[in-house]
Design an enzyme around this catalytic site. Sequence first.
Site, mmCIF file in Angstrom:
data_model
loop_
_atom_site.group_PDB
_atom_site.id
_atom_site.type_symbol
_atom_site.label_atom_id
_atom_site.label_comp_id
_atom_site.label_asym_id
_atom_site.label_seq_id
_atom_site.Cartn_x
_atom_site.Cartn_y
_atom_site.Cartn_z
ATOM 1 N N LYS A 144 -2.123 -1.538 -3.958
ATOM 2 C CA LYS A 144 -3.277 -0.299 -3.974
ATOM 3 C C LYS A 144 -2.336 0.785 -3.881
ATOM 4 O O LYS A 144 -1.368 1.132 -3.232
ATOM 5 C CB LYS A 144 -3.748 -0.591 -2.391
ATOM 6 C CG LYS A 144 -4.670 0.757 -2.212
ATOM 7 C CD LYS A 144 -5.205 0.420 -0.819
ATOM 8 C CE LYS A 144 -6.174 1.905 -0.519
ATOM 9 N NZ LYS A 144 -6.426 1.921 0.672
ATOM 10 N N LYS B 251 0.902 -1.313 0.104
ATOM 11 C CA LYS B 251 -0.171 -0.025 0.010
ATOM 12 C C LYS B 251 0.890 1.277 0.030
ATOM 13 O O LYS B 251 1.753 1.373 0.807
ATOM 14 C CB LYS B 251 -0.963 -0.036 1.113
ATOM 15 C CG LYS B 251 -1.817 1.021 1.312
ATOM 16 C CD LYS B 251 -2.660 1.374 2.387
ATOM 17 C CE LYS B 251 -3.547 2.352 2.488
ATOM 18 N NZ LYS B 251 -4.594 2.563 3.394
HETATM 19 C C1 PBG Z 1 -6.998 3.295 5.158
HETATM 20 C C2 PBG Z 1 -7.388 3.264 3.803
HETATM 21 C C3 PBG Z 1 -7.281 4.146 3.001
HETATM 22 C C4 PBG Z 1 -8.045 3.505 1.775
HETATM 23 C C5 PBG Z 1 -8.354 2.553 2.189
HETATM 24 N N1 PBG Z 1 -8.171 2.192 3.446
HETATM 25 C C6 PBG Z 1 -7.002 5.680 3.099
HETATM 26 C C7 PBG Z 1 -5.650 5.984 3.376
HETATM 27 O O1 PBG Z 1 -4.613 4.976 3.684
HETATM 28 O O2 PBG Z 1 -5.305 7.014 3.477
HETATM 29 C C8 PBG Z 1 -8.038 4.267 0.494
HETATM 30 C C9 PBG Z 1 -9.016 3.939 -0.443
HETATM 31 C C10 PBG Z 1 -9.381 4.751 -1.683
HETATM 32 O O3 PBG Z 1 -8.725 5.778 -1.737
HETATM 33 O O4 PBG Z 1 -10.348 4.482 -2.351
HETATM 34 N N2 PBG Z 1 -8.031 2.879 6.240
#
Ligand code: PBG
Length: 330
Positions: free
Chosen positions: A252, A199
């Site tokens: 992601k 991520k």
């Molecule tokens: C954190 C989380 C995020 C997303 C999913 N889980 C945001 C982040 O890390 O700031 C992003 C998902 C998206 O942008 O569609 N709980």
Amino acid sequence: MTAQFPVARQRRLRRTSALRRMVAETRLHPADLMLPLFVKEGITEAQPVASMPGVVQHTRETLRKAAHEAVEAGVGGLVLFGVPVVKDGRGSAADDPAGIVQKSLRDLSADLGDTAVLTADLCLDEYTDHGHCGILTPAGEVDNDATLQRYAAIAVAQAAAGADVVAPSGMMDGQVAAIRTALDQAGYGNVAIMAYTAKYASAFYGPFRDAAECAPQFGDRAAYQQDPPNAEEALREVRLDLDEGADVIMVKPAMPYLDIVRRARDMVDVPVAAYQVSGEYAMIEAAAANGWIDRERVITESLIGIRRAGADIILTYWATEVARRLRTPS
Ligand code: PBG
């Protein structure tokens, strides 16, 4: 002079749509799609998310309806995000059995049974008043090990409420192992872990932070999420998560990181998921709203690209729409 025959006739199999369909190497199927859903505590009507046209923060009731529609369309799974009324330093609402996600998991698990994979996003940022994904030290840094204890408690609460899968998204070191141990000890050995393994600290999450009301109140997430230039590091995260017991690994965002999706797919023998995130969604919706692109074709092409890169599962805010379209081809 170059010989005229034999010529490689690449175009023969492209001539008609029936030929193209027959030789397509990559296909989308509704069951491979997962729909992220937001449920907000304390509202009586669904609230539109301005930066994500078509996406809303649901009430418990509208969530049930959206989940039902997704399942009708054949969507493979749902991923739940909660937006609580009360936030505090430790994100207490995240593992409260009466918290909004736990209540909604119970609703959906009763409504849907085994017709779709019920997944809970497992993180603290929606629940903390500072908006970070973990517990902070007095100096304002995220305390990895204190956070793991919270994640373990949240996993058990989500499993108890009916989650088939928990999806830790906080990028803490050792999160998969801590959650696996906690689930097993609590008797939830059957609950799977879909790990947000690679991520990235991405600007593409901007609109999500409106939807989940979780923008960090200070600083950013660069000290725990991955740095965009790094690929080898992502593969190291993949190895670690597999060792720790991840059942599915995730990359992601999706489109800027298709090389990571491909390399992960080539490396592992578990399913690979890719998350087409809020910013990817918002860009396409915005360009389409301006009449600059063909919305449906671009959506399909974006998803096919993610599949072709190697994703077995795609999380997308268009899951229901696309699943419906796949069922009734135009
Ligand atoms: C954190 C989380 C995020 C997303 C999913 N889980 C945001 C982040 O890390 O700031 C992003 C998902 C998206 O942008 O569609 N709980």
